[in-house]
Design a protein around this motif. Structure first.
Motif, PDB file in Angstrom:
ATOM      1  N   PRO A  43      19.855  29.332  44.043  1.00 57.00           N
ATOM      2  CA  PRO A  43      18.778  29.775  43.147  1.00 57.00           C
ATOM      3  C   PRO A  43      19.082  31.075  42.406  1.00 57.00           C
ATOM      4  O   PRO A  43      18.582  31.282  41.302  1.00 57.00           O
ATOM      5  CB  PRO A  43      17.573  29.952  44.084  1.00 57.00           C
ATOM      6  N   GLY A  44      19.904  31.931  42.961  1.00 55.27           N
ATOM      7  CA  GLY A  44      20.204  33.215  42.292  1.00 55.27           C
ATOM      8  C   GLY A  44      21.453  33.148  41.429  1.00 55.27           C
ATOM      9  O   GLY A  44      21.977  34.179  41.017  1.00 55.27           O
ATOM     10  N   GLY A  45      21.938  31.943  41.169  1.00 46.85           N
ATOM     11  CA  GLY A  45      23.202  31.789  40.434  1.00 46.85           C
ATOM     12  C   GLY A  45      24.229  31.185  41.369  1.00 46.85           C
ATOM     13  O   GLY A  45      24.186  31.392  42.586  1.00 46.85           O
ATOM     14  N   LEU A  46      25.183  30.447  40.777  1.00 43.92           N
ATOM     15  CA  LEU A  46      26.170  29.743  41.593  1.00 43.92           C
ATOM     16  C   LEU A  46      27.000  30.723  42.425  1.00 43.92           C
ATOM     17  O   LEU A  46      27.470  31.742  41.905  1.00 43.92           O
ATOM     18  CB  LEU A  46      27.074  28.933  40.655  1.00 43.92           C
ATOM     19  N   ALA A  47      27.143  30.419  43.718  1.00 44.93           N
ATOM     20  CA  ALA A  47      27.984  31.224  44.636  1.00 44.93           C
ATOM     21  C   ALA A  47      27.475  32.659  44.777  1.00 44.93           C
ATOM     22  O   ALA A  47      28.264  33.583  44.965  1.00 44.93           O
ATOM     23  CB  ALA A  47      29.439  31.218  44.146  1.00 44.93           C
ATOM     24  N   ASN A  48      26.150  32.818  44.687  1.00 42.27           N
ATOM     25  CA  ASN A  48      25.614  34.182  44.598  1.00 42.27           C
ATOM     26  C   ASN A  48      24.560  34.509  45.642  1.00 42.27           C
ATOM     27  O   ASN A  48      23.639  35.265  45.359  1.00 42.27           O
ATOM     28  CB  ASN A  48      25.049  34.409  43.178  1.00 42.27           C
ATOM     29  N   SER A  49      24.660  33.978  46.839  1.00 43.34           N
ATOM     30  CA  SER A  49      23.642  34.391  47.806  1.00 43.34           C
ATOM     31  C   SER A  49      23.843  35.861  48.206  1.00 43.34           C
ATOM     32  O   SER A  49      22.934  36.509  48.693  1.00 43.34           O
ATOM     33  CB  SER A  49      23.610  33.470  49.026  1.00 43.34           C
ATOM     34  N   SER A  50      25.034  36.398  47.968  1.00 41.04           N
ATOM     35  CA  SER A  50      25.272  37.833  48.221  1.00 41.04           C
ATOM     36  C   SER A  50      24.586  38.701  47.168  1.00 41.04           C
ATOM     37  O   SER A  50      24.475  39.913  47.348  1.00 41.04           O
ATOM     38  CB  SER A  50      26.777  38.114  48.158  1.00 41.04           C
ATOM     39  N   ASP A  51      24.180  38.110  46.050  1.00 44.01           N
ATOM     40  CA  ASP A  51      23.600  38.838  44.921  1.00 44.01           C
ATOM     41  C   ASP A  51      24.599  39.809  44.284  1.00 44.01           C
ATOM     42  O   ASP A  51      24.199  40.781  43.648  1.00 44.01           O
ATOM     43  CB  ASP A  51      22.324  39.591  45.371  1.00 44.01           C
ATOM     44  N   VAL A  52      25.907  39.567  44.438  1.00 48.37           N
ATOM     45  CA  VAL A  52      26.849  40.474  43.759  1.00 48.37           C
ATOM     46  C   VAL A  52      27.297  39.945  42.395  1.00 48.37           C
ATOM     47  O   VAL A  52      27.865  40.691  41.606  1.00 48.37           O
ATOM     48  CB  VAL A  52      28.113  40.799  44.613  1.00 48.37           C
ATOM     49  N   VAL A  53      27.043  38.649  42.108  1.00 46.87           N
ATOM     50  CA  VAL A  53      27.540  38.106  40.830  1.00 46.87           C
ATOM     51  C   VAL A  53      26.871  38.854  39.661  1.00 46.87           C
ATOM     52  O   VAL A  53      25.643  38.918  39.577  1.00 46.87           O
ATOM     53  CB  VAL A  53      27.306  36.586  40.731  1.00 46.87           C
ATOM     54  N   GLY A  54      27.679  39.403  38.810  1.00 47.40           N
ATOM     55  CA  GLY A  54      27.186  40.169  37.662  1.00 47.40           C
ATOM     56  C   GLY A  54      27.117  41.659  37.948  1.00 47.40           C
ATOM     57  O   GLY A  54      27.109  42.463  37.017  1.00 47.40           O
ATOM     58  N   ARG A  55      27.075  42.026  39.240  1.00 46.19           N
ATOM     59  CA  ARG A  55      26.966  43.461  39.577  1.00 46.19           C
ATOM     60  C   ARG A  55      28.345  44.135  39.580  1.00 46.19           C
ATOM     61  O   ARG A  55      29.361  43.483  39.483  1.00 46.19           O
ATOM     62  CB  ARG A  55      26.308  43.624  40.947  1.00 46.19           C
ATOM     63  N   HIS A  56      28.318  45.472  39.705  1.00 48.23           N
ATOM     64  CA  HIS A  56      29.545  46.289  39.771  1.00 48.23           C
ATOM     65  C   HIS A  56      30.391  46.143  38.510  1.00 48.23           C
ATOM     66  O   HIS A  56      31.620  46.211  38.572  1.00 48.23           O
ATOM     67  CB  HIS A  56      30.401  45.930  40.994  1.00 48.23           C
ATOM     68  N   TYR A  57      29.744  45.895  37.374  1.00 54.42           N
ATOM     69  CA  TYR A  57      30.503  45.823  36.118  1.00 54.42           C
ATOM     70  C   TYR A  57      31.244  47.153  35.900  1.00 54.42           C
ATOM     71  O   TYR A  57      30.653  48.223  36.019  1.00 54.42           O
ATOM     72  CB  TYR A  57      29.569  45.557  34.924  1.00 54.42           C
ATOM     73  N   MET A  58      32.520  47.052  35.589  1.00 56.96           N
ATOM     74  CA  MET A  58      33.303  48.254  35.247  1.00 56.96           C
ATOM     75  C   MET A  58      34.093  47.970  33.969  1.00 56.96           C
ATOM     76  O   MET A  58      34.363  46.815  33.643  1.00 56.96           O
ATOM     77  CB  MET A  58      34.293  48.594  36.385  1.00 56.96           C
ATOM     78  N   GLY A  59      34.433  49.019  33.254  1.00 57.30           N
ATOM     79  CA  GLY A  59      35.191  48.825  32.012  1.00 57.30           C
ATOM     80  C   GLY A  59      35.997  50.056  31.659  1.00 57.30           C
ATOM     81  O   GLY A  59      36.514  50.169  30.557  1.00 57.30           O
ATOM     82  N   HIS A  60      36.104  50.988  32.616  1.00 58.92           N
ATOM     83  CA  HIS A  60      36.809  52.265  32.443  1.00 58.92           C
ATOM     84  C   HIS A  60      36.013  53.215  31.554  1.00 58.92           C
ATOM     85  O   HIS A  60      35.219  52.786  30.717  1.00 58.92           O
ATOM     86  CB  HIS A  60      38.209  52.094  31.823  1.00 58.92           C
ATOM     87  N   THR A  61      36.245  54.503  31.753  1.00 57.40           N
ATOM     88  CA  THR A  61      35.796  55.490  30.773  1.00 57.40           C
ATOM     89  C   THR A  61      37.006  55.754  29.902  1.00 57.40           C
ATOM     90  O   THR A  61      38.032  56.262  30.378  1.00 57.40           O
ATOM     91  CB  THR A  61      35.341  56.793  31.473  1.00 57.40           C
ATOM     92  N   ASN A  62      36.903  55.354  28.648  1.00 56.51           N
ATOM     93  CA  ASN A  62      38.029  55.462  27.714  1.00 56.51           C
ATOM     94  C   ASN A  62      37.653  56.358  26.546  1.00 56.51           C
ATOM     95  O   ASN A  62      36.494  56.372  26.130  1.00 56.51           O
ATOM     96  CB  ASN A  62      38.378  54.082  27.132  1.00 56.51           C
ATOM     97  N   SER A  63      38.608  57.076  26.009  1.00 60.66           N
ATOM     98  CA  SER A  63      38.345  57.763  24.743  1.00 60.66           C
ATOM     99  C   SER A  63      39.622  57.836  23.916  1.00 60.66           C
ATOM    100  O   SER A  63      40.729  57.725  24.460  1.00 60.66           O
ATOM    101  CB  SER A  63      37.767  59.170  24.964  1.00 60.66           C
ATOM    102  N   VAL A  64      39.418  57.955  22.611  1.00 55.77           N
ATOM    103  CA  VAL A  64      40.550  58.133  21.688  1.00 55.77           C
ATOM    104  C   VAL A  64      40.484  59.573  21.194  1.00 55.77           C
ATOM    105  O   VAL A  64      39.469  59.997  20.657  1.00 55.77           O
ATOM    106  CB  VAL A  64      40.453  57.154  20.500  1.00 55.77           C
TER     107      VAL A  64
END
Ligand SMILES: Cc1cc2nc3c(=O)[nH]c(=O)nc-3n(C[C@H](O)[C@H](O)[C@H](O)COP(=O)(O)OP(=O)(O)OC[C@H]3O[C@@H](n4cnc5c(N)ncnc54)[C@H](O)[C@@H]3O)c2cc1C
Ligand code: SF4
Length: 541
Positions: free
Chosen positions: A287-308
């Motif tokens: 019910p919370g999304g496929l393979a997601n009974s842990s509720d971690v799917v979608g969480r902990h998104y990271m993308g680095h802190t980047n700058s030019v």
């Protein structure tokens, strides 16, 4: 067996999916590759800064939402080869220490469920496959490797060599950035890569960048058991009544829906789209999304802190291929700051047209054109930490919502400070210390950082781990709760480290590929035979 039934379905053709497809192709198994995009059209505009950087012609034409419900136009690319078509091809291994727990100023970077040594042989394979050019032994943070790079490092052009010498004189250990371009400097007349100034952020018009299409997908589909369907958007995954098996992959293709099935289904849509796909695939068993009974799917998104950061000098910078120099002296900290700061290298040489799209503060007595002619254009990356509240969700219509609050920012500010200091110490023969005029951030980026829409380094949304309560994937990147579902894009990262992610995604895809071959019962002899036979057949076809 119906026509829609396969042994393996791979969704997405980027660093993860493309590499896995290449690795599995000689297995003889029926493999279907589904890609929502088409091939990047080969046209002169591929190398046109106005079309690419200002008009954003090749960017995905969809909008997501930010946490305030405002439209977000992601800087991402849906094509065969995924984002590697446009990447800068800086192909780094994570540092050995990145696989353990690291204490940062902003918190803890968690340990991975496997160690560097587990991935080392696959890093070597990935470097060979993607023809990485580099020099071992220069980068002070480099992890141990069992073999040299397959190609010598791409040489510095004179202005970059001068900077490298300046940095070295001031006590730093600058190194050649490992890059995946098919450049043969010893035989320039034969070299596929022509060393041009439109590489980082551009698709390669002459097919000389080691991207996942050229290196992997083009090779994989030479095998008769491999089928690629482009313009095929996977809408959702359906499970059997137990919820333990994906039994249907629902695809929108040519305006209608089709369903495919396979013994093994591998999701590799990029960290944001893969999480969204699992969330959209919720059903009564999940019910919370496929393979997601842990509720971690979608969480902990990271993308680095980047700058030019543009360093403007009195001396011009006529460099064509700028992405050759890196500095990792501050990666794990320094005497005055005991926490990791990150990595310094370069973006492709900025030009005045590109700068107009995000005009920096103008240096005194400079125009944009002059700035572009005189700038050294640095790329700074610091690690962002996995925060469960930084997450991908979907709204009622299935649209992607990306919530992100930056963290661990002091590391990045300190890193910028270190670069400022290092630049002040440069000492040119003509202008001495006065040559350096200052550091300027590209204003396109709020607070000089890349904004939320800059999702180039996305990772972490479907983390792997030993504990099904805190991770969605096991150590083989198989969903804990679904027996035939795997994820091999950047989603699996438990921490983001501070070097570019693509080589780690590629190496991991090769590792998971070995696991899948065992699972599918592929014999090594048959694999080798098919590799040779299908390769020969493809040549004569
Ligand atoms: C401008 C730029 C420069 C970069 N430079 C570097 C660099 O120098 N070094 C480095 O290491 N990294 C770099 N990166 C990042 C690197 O490209 C990514 O880390 C890498 O491509 C991620 O691989 P992936 O397999 O996770 O996803 P992707 O490569 O994004 O592949 C995902 C694929 O899935 C497809 N897809 C998505 N959703 C669906 C769906 N529902 N159905 C079917 N198909 C779908 C997409 O079209 C895409 O082809 C750069 C990225 C950009 C944009
Ligand atoms: S530098 Fe080489 S690989 Fe990069 S775009 Fe130019 S020709 Fe292609």
């Amino acid at each position: 067996m119906t026509n829609n039934r396969y042994d393996v379905i791979i969704i997405g053709t980027g660093a993860g999916g493309g590499t896995l497809a290449y690795h599995l192709a000689p297995s003889g198994k029926r493999i279907l590759i589904l890609e929502r995009g088409d091939y990047v059209p080969r046209e002169k505009a591929n190398w046109d800064p106005q079309v690419v950087n200002v008009d954003a012609h090749y960017n995905a034409k969809e909008s997501w939402l930010d946490k305030d419900g405002k439209d977000l136009h992601p800087h991402t690319n849906y094509y065969v080869g995924g984002n590697t078509k446009f990447y800068g091809a800086a192909l780094f291994r994570l540092r050995k220490e990145d696989f353990g727990e690291l204490r940062h100023r902003g918190g803890i970077s968690p340990a991975w469920p496997l160690g560097y040594d587990d991935l080392e042989p696959y890093y070597t394979q990935a470097e060979n496959l993607y023809q990485v050019h580099g020099n071992r032994g220069e980068d002070p943070t480099e992890p141990p490797a069992n073999s040299p790079y397959p190609w010598p490092a791409v040489s510095h052009e004179p202005r970059i060599q001068q900077l490298s010498d300046d940095f070295a004189r001031s006590g730093l250990k600058p190194f050649h950035v490992p890059v995946g371009v098919m450049l043969d400097e010893k035989n320039p007349h034969k070299s596929r890569c022509i060393r041009c100034n439109t590489c980082d952020g551009f698709a390669c018009l002459v097919g000389a960048k080691s991207d996942a299409q050229v290196v992997c997908i083009d090779e994989a589909i030479k095998h008769s058991n491999v089928t690629l369907l482009t313009n095929s958007l996977v809408k959702r995954l359906e499970t059997d009544s137990s919820g333990r098996q994906v039994k249907g992959v629902v695809v929108e293709r040519g305006g209608s829906l089709e369903t495919y099935s396979a013994d093994v289904v591998v999701v590799s849509c990029g960290a944001i789209n893969s999480a969204a796909l699992l969330l959209r695939s919720a059903n009564d068993k999940h019910p919370g999304g496929l393979a997601n009974s842990s509720d971690v799917v979608g969480r902990h998104y990271m993308g680095h802190t980047n700058s030019v950061m543009m360093a403007i000098s009195k001396c011009p910078n006529p460099t064509i291929f700028q992405k050759t120099l890196g500095v990792n002296d501050f990666y794990f900290g320094s005497k005055d700051f005991e926490y990791p700061m990150g990595h310094i290298s370069f973006v492709g040489k900025l030009d005045a047209i590109t700068l107009k799209a995000g005009a920096p503060a103008i240096a005194p007595n400079f125009t944009l054109e002059l700035m572009a002619k005189h700038s050294l254009d640095f790329w700074l990356t610091s690690e962002d930490l996995p925060d469960p509240n930084n997450r991908v969700t979907i709204d009622r219509d299935g649209k992607i919502v990306l919530e992100y609050t930056p963290n661990n920012l002091e590391a990045h500010e300190r890193l910028q400070g270190k670069l400022k200091q290092a630049m002040k110490q440069t000492n040119c023969a003509m202008h001495g210390h006065e040559c350096h005029q200052g550091l300027f951030g590209r204003n396109l980026y709020v607070g000089q950082r890349i904004p939320l829409a800059g999702v180039a380094h996305q990772n972490g949304t479907i983390r792997f781990g030993h504990d099904p309560k805190t991770s969605a994937l096991d150590v083989n990147c198989k969903a804990h709760e679904v027996d035939n579902l795997y994820v091999v894009d950047g989603s699996f990262f438990p921490s983001s480290a501070a070097v570019n992610p693509a080589l780690t995604i590629m190496a991991n895809a090769l590792r998971v590929g070995d696991h899948l071959m065992k699972r599918l019962g592929v014999s090594e002899t048959a694999y080798e035979r098919n590799r040779q036979q299908d390769g020969e057949l493809a040549v004569s076809r």
